[in-house]
Design a protein around this motif. Sequence first.
Motif, short mmCIF file in Angstrom:
data_model
loop_
_atom_site.label_atom_id
_atom_site.label_comp_id
_atom_site.label_asym_id
_atom_site.label_seq_id
_atom_site.Cartn_x
_atom_site.Cartn_y
_atom_site.Cartn_z
N LEU A 121 0.84 -1.23 0.20
CA LEU A 121 -0.07 0.18 -0.05
C LEU A 121 0.72 1.14 0.10
CD1 LEU A 121 -2.77 -0.98 2.51
CD2 LEU A 121 -3.07 -0.34 0.04
N GLY A 122 1.93 1.16 0.89
CA GLY A 122 2.75 2.41 0.87
C GLY A 122 3.57 2.52 -0.44
N ALA A 125 0.91 3.80 -2.91
CA ALA A 125 0.40 5.21 -2.81
C ALA A 125 1.67 6.22 -3.13
CB ALA A 125 0.16 5.59 -1.39
N HIS A 130 -2.34 6.95 -7.39
CA HIS A 130 -3.54 6.89 -6.44
C HIS A 130 -3.42 7.92 -5.51
CE1 HIS A 130 -4.78 3.06 -8.06
NE2 HIS A 130 -3.48 2.66 -8.15
N PRO A 131 -3.54 9.25 -5.91
CA PRO A 131 -3.31 10.32 -5.27
C PRO A 131 -4.19 10.52 -3.86
CG PRO A 131 -4.52 11.33 -7.05
CD PRO A 131 -3.81 9.68 -7.21
N LEU A 133 -5.62 7.88 -2.30
CA LEU A 133 -5.33 6.95 -1.31
C LEU A 133 -3.98 7.53 -0.56
CD1 LEU A 133 -5.12 4.28 -0.15
CD2 LEU A 133 -3.94 3.46 -2.13
N ALA A 134 -3.07 8.01 -1.28
CA ALA A 134 -1.81 8.54 -0.62
C ALA A 134 -2.14 9.62 0.19
CB ALA A 134 -0.88 9.24 -1.73
N LEU A 137 -3.76 7.86 3.42
CA LEU A 137 -2.79 7.13 4.30
C LEU A 137 -2.07 8.15 5.07
CD1 LEU A 137 -1.84 4.42 1.79
CD2 LEU A 137 -3.25 4.02 3.86
#
Length: 182
Positions: A121-122, A125, A130-131, A133-134, A137
């Motif tokens: 995921l890190g 992102a 996937h801005p 999602l970034a 997070l």
Amino acid sequence: MGLVVAVGGRCVESPGEIDLDAELTGDPVTDLVALATRTQRVHLRHPWLLEVPPEALRVGPRGLDYLEFALRALEPVAGLTGPGKLEAVAVLNALVAMLSGAELRARRSPTGRQAAQAAYLGAVAGRGGHPLLAAALAGGAADGPADGAHLGAGDAAGAGAGFERVVRRVLAGLLVPDPPVR
């Protein structure tokens, strides 16, 4: 002394552990968040309760008291039908069980798969594809906490704040009367 529940050879007074004599504030969301918090404490003390499968209409004397307390907390909600109030209590209970299970799992050491998933995921992102999602997070989403704390992560205080925040948001949506049928 509360009712003793026996499940799979284990006995506990869990239904009696939830304080149903607490004074209501008159604010249904505040009162139900407080009830949900007390209920979650029982789930966290007795994790095996989360293994008991839900069953329609399985309710005993303390369960009826719990339901009556929740419905009393919902009395000030105008325009929400009786079935709507029962649905709100059912969704609240399911949410508390789900979030309690998530918190219990988060307390364990992460498995290799969980660590790999977090790294994935890190990385995704960080690539820029996937801005949103970034931002979520990183804690930069408009509706998220500014400090990056989120449900199921960090210290117990952060998890507790996440629990209350999520329950409050869900209740705010559930307690809105249904629009008229056309």
